[in-house]
Every structure is written in C-alpha cells, then in structure tokens.
Design an enzyme around this catalytic site. Structure first.
Site, PDB file in Angstrom:
ATOM      1  N   HIS A 189       1.923   5.864  -6.368  1.00  0.00           N
ATOM      2  CA  HIS A 189       0.788   5.031  -5.931  1.00  0.00           C
ATOM      3  C   HIS A 189      -0.426   5.879  -5.541  1.00  0.00           C
ATOM      4  CE1 HIS A 189       3.121   1.195  -5.670  1.00  0.00           C
ATOM      5  NE2 HIS A 189       4.110   2.024  -5.472  1.00  0.00           N
ATOM      6  N   ASN A 226       4.384  -5.252  -4.260  1.00  0.00           N
ATOM      7  CA  ASN A 226       3.924  -4.975  -5.627  1.00  0.00           C
ATOM      8  C   ASN A 226       3.405  -6.260  -6.260  1.00  0.00           C
ATOM      9  OD1 ASN A 226       4.468  -2.236  -5.763  1.00  0.00           O
ATOM     10  ND2 ASN A 226       6.446  -2.473  -6.765  1.00  0.00           N
ATOM     11  N   TYR A 242       8.858   6.068   3.920  1.00  0.00           N
ATOM     12  CA  TYR A 242       7.416   5.919   4.160  1.00  0.00           C
ATOM     13  C   TYR A 242       6.952   6.715   5.372  1.00  0.00           C
ATOM     14  CZ  TYR A 242       7.271   2.485   0.474  1.00  0.00           C
ATOM     15  OH  TYR A 242       7.352   1.889  -0.754  1.00  0.00           O
TER      16      TYR A 242
HETATM   17 FE1  HDE Z   1       7.159   2.601  -2.443  1.00  0.00          FE
HETATM   18  N1  HDE Z   1       6.580   4.416  -1.776  1.00  0.00           N
HETATM   19  N2  HDE Z   1       9.052   3.233  -2.574  1.00  0.00           N
HETATM   20  N3  HDE Z   1       7.742   0.811  -3.273  1.00  0.00           N
HETATM   21  N4  HDE Z   1       5.288   1.936  -2.381  1.00  0.00           N
HETATM   22  C1  HDE Z   1       5.316   4.783  -1.471  1.00  0.00           C
HETATM   23  O1  HDE Z   1       4.676   5.944   0.468  1.00  0.00           O
HETATM   24  C2  HDE Z   1       9.534   4.352  -1.993  1.00  0.00           C
HETATM   25  C3  HDE Z   1       9.000   0.456  -3.623  1.00  0.00           C
HETATM   26  C4  HDE Z   1       4.846   0.676  -2.618  1.00  0.00           C
HETATM   27  O2  HDE Z   1      -1.162   1.833  -0.941  1.00  0.00           O
HETATM   28  C5  HDE Z   1       5.251   6.133  -0.805  1.00  0.00           C
HETATM   29  O3  HDE Z   1       2.735   6.307   1.567  1.00  0.00           O
HETATM   30  C6  HDE Z   1      10.967   4.408  -2.143  1.00  0.00           C
HETATM   31  C7  HDE Z   1       9.107  -0.968  -3.829  1.00  0.00           C
HETATM   32  C8  HDE Z   1       3.416   0.606  -2.458  1.00  0.00           C
HETATM   33  O4  HDE Z   1      -0.511   3.537   0.285  1.00  0.00           O
HETATM   34  C9  HDE Z   1       6.719   6.541  -0.680  1.00  0.00           C
HETATM   35  C10 HDE Z   1      11.318   3.295  -2.839  1.00  0.00           C
HETATM   36  C11 HDE Z   1       7.844  -1.454  -3.597  1.00  0.00           C
HETATM   37  C12 HDE Z   1       3.031   1.897  -2.105  1.00  0.00           C
HETATM   38  C13 HDE Z   1       7.424   5.370  -1.340  1.00  0.00           C
HETATM   39  C14 HDE Z   1      10.119   2.557  -3.099  1.00  0.00           C
HETATM   40  C15 HDE Z   1       7.004  -0.326  -3.268  1.00  0.00           C
HETATM   41  C16 HDE Z   1       4.215   2.696  -2.057  1.00  0.00           C
HETATM   42  C17 HDE Z   1       4.328   7.116  -1.468  1.00  0.00           C
HETATM   43  C18 HDE Z   1      12.679   2.873  -3.317  1.00  0.00           C
HETATM   44  C19 HDE Z   1       7.364  -2.899  -3.715  1.00  0.00           C
HETATM   45  C20 HDE Z   1       1.627   2.389  -1.876  1.00  0.00           C
HETATM   46  C21 HDE Z   1       3.122   7.250  -0.561  1.00  0.00           C
HETATM   47  C22 HDE Z   1      13.545   2.492  -2.334  1.00  0.00           C
HETATM   48  C23 HDE Z   1       8.028  -3.810  -2.844  1.00  0.00           C
HETATM   49  C24 HDE Z   1       1.136   2.093  -0.495  1.00  0.00           C
HETATM   50  C25 HDE Z   1       3.432   6.459   0.595  1.00  0.00           C
HETATM   51  C26 HDE Z   1      -0.310   2.522  -0.369  1.00  0.00           C
HETATM   52  C27 HDE Z   1       4.227   4.043  -1.685  1.00  0.00           C
HETATM   53  C28 HDE Z   1       8.754   5.318  -1.402  1.00  0.00           C
HETATM   54  C29 HDE Z   1      10.112   1.361  -3.836  1.00  0.00           C
HETATM   55  C30 HDE Z   1       5.606  -0.484  -2.982  1.00  0.00           C
HETATM   56  C31 HDE Z   1       7.097   7.879  -1.264  1.00  0.00           C
HETATM   57  C32 HDE Z   1      11.860   5.507  -1.644  1.00  0.00           C
HETATM   58  C33 HDE Z   1      10.357  -1.761  -4.192  1.00  0.00           C
HETATM   59  C34 HDE Z   1       2.532  -0.609  -2.646  1.00  0.00           C
HETATM   60  O5  HDE Z   1       7.109   6.617   0.649  1.00  0.00           O
END
Ligand code: HDE
Length: 703
Positions: free
Chosen positions: A86, A159, A373
């Site tokens: 992202h 999402n 996160y």
């Molecule tokens: Fe994320 N995801 N994600 N994700 N995600 C990040 O956090 C992660 C997942 C989502 O505008 C990271 O600050 C794991 C689902 C958004 O700043 C990180 C798993 C959904 C954003 C991370 C998922 C998301 C992130 C990278 C699997 C939808 C951007 C930078 C379990 C429901 C937020 C950060 C923004 C960002 C980890 C799966 C949505 C690495 C481990 C499912 C919208 O922490």
C-alpha cells in the site's frame, strides 16, 4: 531603483519589490514587506541561500558553512521507508455523520447520537506498486479510515474488495513477495501479470475467489470516488449490556460504482499516472465532496452457525441478500491535506485501534494483522512515538505513562510516571473499569496446534457465485483479464493450473480462458477439498454495471473543439453537463484555446495530445469543417475519437466532425451510443444518454 550589496550579490529594488540578481544573472526575491526572512532550523537569519561558503572565488567549500550542511543533511534524510504494501496512496480529511443511534447494538461512542459528526482521515491506496507507481495498475485498492472518536481512534483498515487472497496471516509475506517485483530482476512493477504471482495463486486454492474479484473491473476503478469499501473480516459489536453481535462493515459510494476498461487503464498509466489522486484532489477542491454511506451487516451466532461458510473465513462474503446491509451513516471527504508527507505519508493505520463497543473476532487474518500494523510503523516512522504526529494523535483527551523515546513531543509533567502510586490527584491517570475497553468474554478452549479449520475448506463455490452474478459484459472482462495476465506468464504449467482451478468455478469461463491462451488441450479440474456448490443464489450487488452511477454527476465530459465551433452547441452542452453536476473540459489544438463562431474565446483545459479521450467519461467532438480537416491529420485527434469509440464511450459530435471520424475509422460504424449534436436541445439529450456508464452494446461488435 535602489541598489545595495549582500555578500557577493547585487540586490535591486523595483518599486516595492526587491529583486536579487544571482551570479548566473537570474532574478530572485529577497525578504521584505510580507515576505519573511529565511532562517536555519535554529532560527538564524540566512543572508545568502544561493552560494555556499568558499575559500576564495574559485576555492573549496568550507566545513564551517553550517547553513549548507544543515540543509543538505536534512535533504539527505527526507525519505522515510515507503509502506511495504500500500505504498502508493492518497488521503483526505472529512467527517462521519451518524444517521441514527445504534445503542441497541454497540456502546461505541461514535454510534450513539443521531446527527453527530466525527472527524476522520481516509487513505486510499494500491497494494503492490511502489510509491511512484501508476494509479491504474490492476490491483486491489486499500480503503483505510481513521475515525477520531471521543473514546479514542478507531481505524477501519479495509479494501475495495470484500474478500482476501489468504486465510491465515502467516501466508501474507509469501503472497506479497509473489505479487511484487521478482527479486532477481526487480520487475515487473505494480502488476500481477507475471509468473511468480500466478504460480503462488495456482498453488493456493483458497485464493481463487479473490482471483475472480481481481480479474474483474473492481481492480481498475474509474476513480477512488466510485468504489466500494469493505472491512473484510467479521468484527463484533458490543452493547452496554455486554451483548455481542457479529458485524461486517461496508462503504457504499453515493456516486455509484464505475470502472474503466483494461485498454483504457493501460493507456491512462502513461497519459496520467496520477489519474486517481488528481481526480480526488480536484473533486474536493471544486467542492464536489465524495461521499460514502457506512453499512453494517449485523448477524448473530445462530446465523453464523447456519451460514454455508465460516464467518471467520476472510475469503468469503455474506451475500447482501442473506444479510441486508443496514445504512447507518455517511462519510464526507471535504478537505485536502495541507502537506502530503505529514498527513498521507505519515498516517499510521492499525487494525488494533478499536474503541469500546467494537471488538475482534478470531479471523486468523485479522489476528495476524493486529500484530503487523503496530510493528511496521516502527520501521516506517522510526520511533514508537509515531502517535505524537498530528495525523495519528487522538483528538480526545489522552493520558498515560508511556514516555521518552525518539522525538517525543507530548511529554508528561509531574512526578508520577508509574502506577499504582500514592500521589492522589497528582498521581496521574488511573484505569476505569466502567468506561474502559473490555474484550468480549468469548469462551476459548482447544489444544494448541497449527490448524486450518475444516470449515474453511470450500474454495470454489463463492468464486462461482461471484462469476455468475456478473452481467455478460463483466463476465467477458473477467475472462479477458485472465487471458491477458496468463499470457504474460511464461511457464505453461502455471497457465494450465489456473485453468484447472477455473474448471471448478465455471466451465464456460475456463473454456474462454483456455481458448484465449491457445491451450492445446483442457487440463483436468484441480483437486477440490469440497465440491463446488453450484446453486448459490446470484447477487446483483456483486456487479459494477448493475450498480452504476445512473447520472453524470461527478463525472467528466471531454469536449474537443476547434476554431469556428458553433457557440450555441458548446453553450447548450456546457449547461447540460453542469446542470447534472458534471464537469466539462475543453480539449483544443492549442492550449491557448479556440475562437468560437461568434468570436468567443473558449479556454482549453488540455492541448489535444495531453487530453486523450481516456481521461473522460464521455466525449463530444464539436468542430468546424476546417477544424475537422486539420485534426484529421493529427494522430492524437484520431486516437481521441477512435479510443472513445473502442472504450464504448458515448460520443456526441457536430455534423462537421465527419472528416475526423472518417479518418479515425469509426464513421461507418456510428451507432446508438453516438449522437449528432445539431441543435441546442441535443446537449441535454446527449447528457441524458451519458447517465449510463457506457454503450456496452458496442463491445460485442468490436470483439
Ligand atoms: Fe494490510 N498491511 N495486511 N491488509 N493493509 C498494511 O501496514 C497486513 C490486509 C490494508 O493507507 C501494512 O501501515 C498483513 C487485508 C490497507 O496506510 C502492513 C495482512 C486488508 C493498508 C500490513 C494484511 C488490508 C494496509 C503496510 C495479512 C483489507 C494501507 C503499511 C494478515 C481488509 C493502510 C502499514 C494505509 C497496510 C499487513 C492483509 C488492508 C505491513 C500481515 C485483509 C488498506 O502492516
């Protein structure tokens, strides 16, 4: 003209304004009047910001030049690590307004009072691409909202697609590694059309439902304003009596749903890599505030037990026909950021940020995210004090004993920095059993182990349900997207494995993809842990086309004009667009604009080669005879018309446009999606047509 010496430079004053002439002969302004004096970070006034301190006119630069060193030192460290996923995002401020009190369901303060507004910050993003990648990559969009509630920050980090690729967070690094650039070559950027990604998907049957969604037009939205958002996981709502209900969160765009077509996306990435962020910025600046309604799917344990799938499985939806979405409020984005870095880049979302009245479930993906996160912010923002940044800080009072660390700028005063203490009122904050966050007391038991629940084993039924719920046009787009992506995959076995999975989804789809790939023979269906349920009810809410805008509001017409254009037609069209709440942009042979039939100057928003028709929802070609003849010689003008036609856009044209339309190769194919504009009333009639998304009937004929 006054003259004085500053260092080695001459300043001159012309009227009130001082102008400084650099050694290169350029003109620069110096401080004075309303213009403040430039200083170092220490506040020391700077006399010369053009030349570093030297020993002699042509000598070496001196180490003692503190201003130079401070400036370069700071510049060298301007970048912080981009988000690992992202990275490319765009944020805006706004508010949430509750439509009703939900106190029967939750004690969350934000939902207690009808009409109450809560400030928020939203950030939309793509997932795979680096920070500088183009906006129209085929990708899931992040839809993250931070609500600054009176009882703490609540982050709904969702999402634009309601399901996810994997069921367990432990697979997230593998999924993301496979989607990002391949590690040896460092490409491809911001795309899944490569071997590693499809290799992973083909070996991960749980991702097939999501694969269908990402091959749909959901991953190429027309604008961030026209897409849905989803919390994805099942959460809990807890009311004041401690009663828990399950909930799934939905964001419904008031503008309706709208996507571009793939060929447009490919071209948009070149013509305007910032297409989505520019669209959002301009809409908000123009006062055309994007709005979404927040919807809840609320259900109880009984429903959860009876539902065909496990409500803790994030690769599944609950169809709206089974649990209707209750609309409970709206989000309005009404303020752009003042500084992209400070706000959009430094905002730190965290699934763990919940408030009393909302709680987690045991969805294994959500549980893993709760760890990730918080952890990721330390790498990105470099300090445990990232919550001190204004965009992350709560806007309600907060008190705790966490202290020090890099760049702490909320520093508690007084003697007590621990608890319990016996300093009475001076002893700082204390816990509050009544108001404080209480986790739902769910019963837990079971042997420790690495499990995947049997109830997560159906990987194809909802993929099928999604596919058969699409209109034929959208089904065609899904098949085309699979063919496009898999045609970029070099390994035959991977292409075949995907087709083998698709056979478990829908034979017709698998057949189209196999045919598009030129497979010599059909593979056997993939082994399935569960047979596909083929009679799940279709759901209209899964289609974009069935949930389109139905109006031209918030959309944009590109009008190609030349000298001599009939002013009445232009006027009528402009009035009709604006009456509908849309926007019109004039595209002209020169950026200086054109002179209409009556001599009026029509200002151009774009010169023809900078304003291709892909930038617009619909186009009008309003030209004079001479203008059409001249444009017919220009490839950019021919593409303007031909692309609009190929992308099934509605096209309005003046009779004189014929020479251009002929050269563009579309004159003989003119259809009901094209309208000749010859009298004033035609403008409104044309915009009426444009209320539909596109003239899809054309697509089959173009195939
Ligand atoms: Fe994320 N995801 N994600 N994700 N995600 C990040 O956090 C992660 C997942 C989502 O505008 C990271 O600050 C794991 C689902 C958004 O700043 C990180 C798993 C959904 C954003 C991370 C998922 C998301 C992130 C990278 C699997 C939808 C951007 C930078 C379990 C429901 C937020 C950060 C923004 C960002 C980890 C799966 C949505 C690495 C481990 C499912 C919208 O922490």
């Amino acid at each position: 003209m006054a003259k004085n010496k500053v260092g080695k430079l001459d300043t001159v004053a012309i009227g009130d304004q001082k102008i400084l002439r650099g050694t290169g002969g350029e003109l620069h302004q110096t401080a004075g009047g309303d213009i403040p004096t430039l200083t170092t970070q220490q506040g020391t006034p700077v006399a010369d910001d053009q030349n570093s301190l030297r020993a002699g006119q042509r000598g070496p630069t001196l180490l003692e030049d503190q201003h130079f060193r401070e400036k370069i030192f700071h510049f060298d460290h301007e970048r912080i690590p981009e988000r690992v996923v992202h990275a490319r995002g765009f944020g805006a401020h706004g508010y949430f307004e509750a439509y009703e009190s939900l106190s029967d369901l939750t004690k969350a303060d934000i939902f207690q009072r009808k009409g109450e507004k809560t400030e928020l910050f939203a950030r939309f993003s793509t997932v795979a691409g680096n920070k500088g990648s183009p906006d129209l990559a085929r990708d899931v969009r992040g839809f993250a909202v931070k609500f600054y509630t009176k009882e703490g920050n609540w982050d709904l980090v969702g999402n634009n697609i309601p399901v996810f690729f994997i069921q367990d967070a432990i697979k997230f690094p593998d999924l993301i590694h496979s989607a990002k650039q391949e590690p040896d070559r460092g490409f491809p950027q911001a795309q899944t059309a490569h071997d590693n990604f499809w290799d992973f998907i083909s070996l991960t049957p749980e991702s097939i439902n999501m694969a269908l969604w990402i091959m749909s037009d959901r991953t190429i939205p027309r604008s961030l304003r026209f897409m849905e958002g989803f919390g994805v996981h099942t959460f809990r709502l807890i009311n004041a009596e401690g009663k828990s209900s399950f909930v799934k969160f939905h964001w419904k765009p008031k503008q309706g749903l709208q996507s571009v077509v793939w060929n447009e996306a490919v071209k948009l990435n070149g013509a305007d890599p910032d297409f989505h962020r520019r669209d959002m910025w301009n809409s908000i600046k123009m006062g055309n505030y994007p709005e979404w309604e927040l919807g809840l799917q609320v259900f109880d344990e009984k429903f959860a037990d009876e539902f065909e799938f496990d409500v803790l499985d994030p690769t599944k939806i609950i169809p709206e026909e089974q649990v209707p979405v209750r609309i409970v409020g709206r989000m309005v984005l009404d303020r752009c950021v003042d500084n992209f870095f400070a706000e959009t880049e430094q905002v730190a979302f965290q699934t763990g940020n919940l408030v009393p009245g909302i709680d987690f479930t045991n969805d294994p993906l959500l549980q893993g995210r709760n760890f990730s996160y918080l952890d990721t912010q330390l790498s990105r923002l470099g300090s445990t004090n990232f919550n001190h940044l204004p965009v992350n800080a709560p806007r309600c009072p907060f008190h705790h004993f966490q202290q020090d660390g890099h760049m702490a700028f909320h520093n508690p005063t007084g003697r007590a920095n621990y608890e319990p203490n016996s300093w009475g009122k001076q002893g700082g904050p204390r816990e509050n059993p009544e108001k404080g966050f209480q986790s739902y007391g769910e019963d837990m038991e079971g042997a420790k182990g690495r499990y995947r629940s049997e109830t997560f084993a159906d990987h194809y039924s909802q993929a099928r349900q999604f596919y058969v719920s699409q209109t034929p046009v959208e089904q065609g787009h899904i098949a085309d997207a699979f063919v496009f992506e898999l045609s970029k995959v070099e390994t035959m076995a991977i292409r075949e494995r995907i087709v083998a999975h698709l056979l478990n989804v829908d034979e017709d789809l698998a057949g189209k993809v196999a045919d598009g790939l030129g497979l010599k023979s059909m593979p056997k269906p993939a082994d399935a842990a569960r047979p596909t349920i083929t009679d799940l009810k279709t759901s209209d809410t899964l289609s974009i086309i069935l949930n389109g805008p139905k109006s031209f509001k918030g959309r944009k017409l590109g009008a190609l004009v030349t000298d001599g254009v009939d002013i009445d037609l232009v006027d009528a069209l402009k009035t009709a667009v604006e009456k509908e709440g849309g926007q019109i942009e004039f595209v002209a042979p020169k950026i200086g604009g054109v002179k209409a039939s009556d001599g009026t100057l029509i200002e151009a928003g774009q010169k023809i080669d900078g304003g291709p028709s892909i930038l617009y929802d619909a186009v009008a070609i309003l030209v004079s005879k001479d203008g059409a003849a001249a444009l017919a010689k220009q490839p950019a003008a021919r593409d303007f018309a031909a692309d609009a036609f190929a992308h099934c856009k509605f096209i309005g044209y003046s009779e004189e446009a014929r020479a251009l339309l002929e050269k563009a190769g579309i004159w003989s194919d003119i259809d009901d999606g094209c309208k000749m504009l010859s009298k004033k009333s035609d403008g409104a009639a044309f915009i009426d047509m444009c209320r539909d998304l596109r003239f899809w009937d054309r697509e089959a004929k173009l195939a």
